[in-house]
Write an enzyme that holds these catalytic residues in place. Structure first.
Site, PDB file in Angstrom:
ATOM      1  N   ASP A  72      29.129  36.251  36.753  1.00 30.46           N
ATOM      2  CA  ASP A  72      29.666  36.727  35.474  1.00 30.46           C
ATOM      3  C   ASP A  72      31.145  36.431  35.277  1.00 30.46           C
ATOM      4  O   ASP A  72      31.829  37.145  34.538  1.00 30.46           O
ATOM      5  CB  ASP A  72      29.413  38.220  35.322  1.00 30.46           C
ATOM      6  CG  ASP A  72      30.140  39.053  36.371  1.00 30.46           C
ATOM      7  OD1 ASP A  72      30.564  38.476  37.392  1.00 30.46           O
ATOM      8  OD2 ASP A  72      30.294  40.273  36.168  1.00 30.46           O
ATOM      9  N   HIS A 120      20.057  41.146  30.597  1.00 32.00           N
ATOM     10  CA  HIS A 120      20.979  40.220  31.237  1.00 32.00           C
ATOM     11  C   HIS A 120      20.282  38.891  31.527  1.00 32.00           C
ATOM     12  O   HIS A 120      19.155  38.871  32.046  1.00 32.00           O
ATOM     13  CB  HIS A 120      21.505  40.797  32.558  1.00 32.00           C
ATOM     14  CG  HIS A 120      22.437  41.951  32.371  1.00 32.00           C
ATOM     15  ND1 HIS A 120      23.315  42.379  33.346  1.00 32.00           N
ATOM     16  CD2 HIS A 120      22.655  42.766  31.310  1.00 32.00           C
ATOM     17  CE1 HIS A 120      24.009  43.408  32.902  1.00 32.00           C
ATOM     18  NE2 HIS A 120      23.613  43.670  31.671  1.00 32.00           N
ATOM     19  N   GLU A 139      26.936  34.577  32.427  1.00 35.70           N
ATOM     20  CA  GLU A 139      26.013  35.679  32.145  1.00 35.70           C
ATOM     21  C   GLU A 139      26.028  35.998  30.659  1.00 35.70           C
ATOM     22  O   GLU A 139      27.097  36.147  30.067  1.00 35.70           O
ATOM     23  CB  GLU A 139      26.391  36.925  32.938  1.00 35.70           C
ATOM     24  CG  GLU A 139      25.406  38.080  32.744  1.00 35.70           C
ATOM     25  CD  GLU A 139      25.782  39.317  33.540  1.00 35.70           C
ATOM     26  OE1 GLU A 139      25.119  39.584  34.553  1.00 35.70           O
ATOM     27  OE2 GLU A 139      26.743  40.000  33.156  1.00 35.70           O
TER      28      GLU A 139
END
Length: 231
Positions: A72, A120, A139
């Site tokens: 991320d 996600h 992400e």
């Protein structure tokens, strides 16, 4: 070892900027076709260096594994009006050929114990650099506005308590998460009414804009006529 963080993060910044443009373009396509857009708006960020270093310590990630193990560093968030829109967006992302989905985690149907809900998606995204193509992990989080409000509040409190919430506060957050999801469910129940009202508002707004544009054009023509007569 990362000697220059600005240089290291530059490809991630490019990836976030490109993804925001592409995803906002999807919203524009729905709007141009006078269709309900499952995408309400899109935001994105590159994780700050301090946050990267803190997570490296917390997750035991070495610098030589940073690009592979931290998913991320580049983050994009897609906000939706309705829970159903989340899964429409996910399906649209699955169909894209400019990114490869590596992992999906459905915290919408399977909320975390804290009350957190979101969908996600970890992708591999290629950016074109002067040195050639570089594939990065990014992400994408897809959630409703209500889910985002809860997550934003929880994130702020997490800074204060460093994840160690008092028991009473934790229970309240969980109840608030359930209430937020109940709101989403209620909005889904009256989805058709909401969309019809929004379409009417958009139509009236467009009509007013076209009326003003026509009036401005007439004024321009009148002014041009007066100027032509004075020559």
């Amino acid at each position: 070892m990362v000697e220059n963080w600005q240089r290291f993060l530059l490809p991630y910044e490019q990836a976030v900027n490109e993804l925001k443009v592409k995803l906002r373009g999807m919203r524009k396509q729905f709007q141009d076709q006078a269709r309900h857009s499952p995408i309400e708006f899109v935001t994105g960020r590159v994780k700050p260096v301090d946050s990267i270093k803190e997570k490296m310590v917390r997750r035991h990630v070495s610098e030589d594994r940073l690009e592979k193990d931290m998913q991320d560093i580049a983050g994009v968030r897609i906000m939706c009006q309705f829970v159903e829109d989340i899964y429409v967006v996910v399906d649209l992302l699955r169909q894209r050929t400019d990114m490869q989905i590596l992992e999906e985690r459905d915290y919408v149907t399977n909320a975390k114990p804290s009350g957190y809900r979101s969908y996600h998606i970890v992708i591999e995204y290629p950016v074109q650099l002067v040195s050639g193509e570089k594939k990065l992990l990014a992400e994408i989080q897809v959630r409703t506005l209500a889910m985002n409000f809860w997550a934003t509040v929880e994130h702020s409190l997490n800074y204060k308590y460093q994840g160690e919430f008092p028991e009473e506060l934790s229970a309240r957050l969980q109840r608030a998460g359930e209430a937020a999801f109940k709101l989403d469910e209620e909005m889904s129940e009256i989805r058709e009414e909401i969309q019809e009202a929004q379409n009417m508002f958009s139509y009236r707004k467009q009509s007013r804009w076209e009326k003003h544009e026509s009036r401005d054009q007439e004024n321009d023509n009148d002014q041009a006529g007066h100027q032509g007569g004075s020559l």
